[in-house]
Enzyme design. Structure first.
Site, short mmCIF file in Angstrom:
data_model
loop_
_atom_site.label_atom_id
_atom_site.label_comp_id
_atom_site.label_asym_id
_atom_site.label_seq_id
_atom_site.Cartn_x
_atom_site.Cartn_y
_atom_site.Cartn_z
N ASP A 204 1.21 -1.22 -0.27
CA ASP A 204 -0.38 0.13 0.18
C ASP A 204 1.02 1.41 0.15
OD1 ASP A 204 -2.85 -1.06 -0.10
OD2 ASP A 204 -2.35 -0.77 2.57
N ARG B 98 -2.10 -0.57 -8.04
CA ARG B 98 -2.95 0.40 -7.83
C ARG B 98 -3.37 1.10 -7.97
NH1 ARG B 98 -4.27 -0.95 -1.85
NH2 ARG B 98 -4.46 -2.95 -2.18
P1 FDA Z 1 -14.58 9.55 -3.13
O1 FDA Z 1 -14.14 10.07 -2.05
O2 FDA Z 1 -14.93 11.23 -3.74
O3 FDA Z 1 -15.70 8.42 -3.16
C1 FDA Z 1 -16.66 8.50 -4.11
C2 FDA Z 1 -17.64 7.97 -3.36
O4 FDA Z 1 -17.66 6.41 -2.84
C3 FDA Z 1 -18.06 9.01 -1.92
O5 FDA Z 1 -19.17 9.94 -2.58
C4 FDA Z 1 -19.28 7.53 -1.44
O6 FDA Z 1 -20.53 7.74 -1.54
C5 FDA Z 1 -18.45 6.87 -1.59
N1 FDA Z 1 -17.49 6.39 -0.77
C6 FDA Z 1 -16.36 7.24 -0.31
N2 FDA Z 1 -15.58 6.56 0.96
C7 FDA Z 1 -16.56 6.26 1.78
C8 FDA Z 1 -16.93 6.16 3.01
N3 FDA Z 1 -15.68 5.40 4.36
N4 FDA Z 1 -17.99 5.15 3.35
C9 FDA Z 1 -19.26 5.37 3.02
N5 FDA Z 1 -19.64 5.84 1.39
C10 FDA Z 1 -17.94 6.48 0.57
N6 FDA Z 1 -5.64 5.88 -0.39
C11 FDA Z 1 -3.74 5.59 -0.27
O7 FDA Z 1 -3.67 6.46 0.24
N7 FDA Z 1 -3.17 4.27 -0.24
C12 FDA Z 1 -3.80 3.24 -0.22
O8 FDA Z 1 -3.14 2.33 -0.41
C13 FDA Z 1 -5.08 3.23 -0.52
N8 FDA Z 1 -5.68 1.63 -1.58
C14 FDA Z 1 -6.54 1.57 -1.15
C15 FDA Z 1 -7.17 0.63 -1.67
C16 FDA Z 1 -8.32 0.17 -2.41
C17 FDA Z 1 -9.08 -1.20 -2.53
C18 FDA Z 1 -9.33 1.86 -2.24
C19 FDA Z 1 -10.56 1.29 -3.01
C20 FDA Z 1 -9.23 2.55 -2.12
C21 FDA Z 1 -7.02 2.41 -1.62
N9 FDA Z 1 -7.39 3.94 -1.12
C22 FDA Z 1 -5.44 4.06 -0.84
C23 FDA Z 1 -8.34 5.40 -0.57
C24 FDA Z 1 -7.98 6.38 -1.92
O9 FDA Z 1 -7.09 6.90 -2.17
C25 FDA Z 1 -9.45 7.25 -1.28
O10 FDA Z 1 -9.12 8.08 -0.63
C26 FDA Z 1 -10.37 6.08 -0.69
O11 FDA Z 1 -10.80 5.13 -2.45
C27 FDA Z 1 -11.88 7.54 -1.39
O12 FDA Z 1 -12.08 7.87 -2.95
P2 FDA Z 1 -12.78 7.77 -3.73
O13 FDA Z 1 -12.01 7.13 -5.51
O14 FDA Z 1 -13.95 6.32 -3.40
O15 FDA Z 1 -13.12 8.87 -4.22
#
Ligand code: FDA
Length: 303
Positions: A125, A175
């Site tokens: 990660d 990723r």
């Molecule tokens: P965004 O935050 O805009 O979310 C889009 C929509 O998703 C929101 O409007 C909401 O509906 C929903 N949502 C998002 N988070 C939610 C929550 N906690 N509860 C409920 N609904 C929620 N980061 C990092 O810095 N290092 C890493 O190694 C990883 N690894 C990682 C693995 C995987 C499989 C995922 C999916 C994510 C990560 N992340 C991460 C976290 C990533 O950087 C990011 O912070 C989150 O995925 C939220 O970003 P989105 O792209 O989902 O968009």
């Protein structure tokens, strides 16, 4: 995020752990490996793959890192014995990166050696920016020795497009996510739309280079950008996967699976659930509001 939501989110550290746990449980499989394997089995029945994360980060003692390493070794045995579609994700600081690089490398090497024996992929990660260079170097080094190793690139970082040159040349399985840590503007884009644009560019660049890509997001705008690239390049399903966090947007998960895409769920487990859970709650102000109400002994809110 509104000012009210920001206030709610910044109050989370004041909430007793017991209350946080009640609301955070959707994001964590449980405290034991058995809990985690049970969740992986349920996800597999849905058609989803998993990646197991042993919770624990920013550790200060060597023994803690060795306990985490040993838990990963047990997890790899359990994945293999179960025959379930899962791999592992490691936070480099949980295995010692903030204590001593050689310690982190030794712990990761033990995990990668076991993973190679069991035919399982290992991902490092990506944590906050003081660890970006060290994590990329470690991932490249482990990939050179063990093969099936990848890491993560964060779309909020200004450096990420450039980092892809080096990682793409090594054909590393990456990723791509937006990034979750609080970074200074000097290093990270702050505008949501710019982060989404950069997300699309990173996915396009890595897929166009012919490298396996984990498209990790719940943001429909990012999903749409990735789908457009996949369509334009006419990529087969085996050349990428979507990735989502346990407990977040199960409907989107189902829609992607029903469309025939490979999808992996990030499944954290372990006793050190607190830091991870608070990060997830901070991303979700509506749940954070429930948490604060729970602490104040108020009933559930309307939202
Ligand atoms: P965004 O935050 O805009 O979310 C889009 C929509 O998703 C929101 O409007 C909401 O509906 C929903 N949502 C998002 N988070 C939610 C929550 N906690 N509860 C409920 N609904 C929620 N980061 C990092 O810095 N290092 C890493 O190694 C990883 N690894 C990682 C693995 C995987 C499989 C995922 C999916 C994510 C990560 N992340 C991460 C976290 C990533 O950087 C990011 O912070 C989150 O995925 C939220 O970003 P989105 O792209 O989902 O968009």
């Amino acid at each position: 995020m509104s000012l009210f939501d920001s206030l709610v989110v910044s109050s989370l550290p004041l909430v007793p752990k017991g209350v946080v746990k009640r609301f955070a449980s959707r994001y964590v499989a449980g405290e034991t490996l058995e809990h985690a394997i049970a969740v992986v089995r349920e996800l597999a029945a849905e058609g989803a793959m998993s990646t197991l994360d042993v919770l624990g980060e920013s550790v200060t003692r060597r023994e803690q890192t060795e306990e985490t390493r040993d838990e990963y070794l047990r997890a790899l045995d359990a994945i293999h014995a179960s025959g379930l579609p899962a791999n592992v994700s490691i936070k480099p600081t949980a295995v010692g990166l903030s204590i001593d690089r050689a310690l982190a490398r030794a712990n990761c090497a033990a995990i990668c050696a076991k993973a190679r024996e069991k035919g399982t992929f290992v991902r490092l990660d990506m944590e906050d920016s003081p660890f970006t260079d060290a994590t990329i170097d470690l991932a490249l080094d482990l990939q050179a020795e063990f093969g099936d190793v990848g890491t993560v690139i964060q779309a909020y970082l200004r450096r990420s497009l450039k980092d892809l040159d080096r990682l793409g040349a090594a054909r590393m399985n990456l990723r791509i996510c937006k990034g979750i840590y609080v970074e200074p503007r000097r290093l990270a884009y702050k505008d949501r739309q710019v982060v989404i644009e950069n997300y699309g560019d990173l996915v396009a660049k890595h897929l166009s280079a012919g490298c396996y890509t984990g498209i990790a997001t719940h943001d429909e705008a990012c999903v749409q950008k990735a789908l457009a690239v996949i369509d334009r390049l006419k990529l087969p399903r085996e050349s990428y996967e979507f990735q989502m966090l346990l407990g977040v947007d199960p409907l989107l998960r189902r829609l992607l699976l029903e469309s025939g895409h490979r999808l992996r769920v990030y499944v954290p487990y372990g006793r050190d659930w607190y830091q991870y859970s608070v990060r997830r709650l901070k991303e979700n102000p509506s749940i954070s509001r429930h948490v604060i109400r729970g602490m104040l002994g108020m009933g559930p809110s309307a939202s």
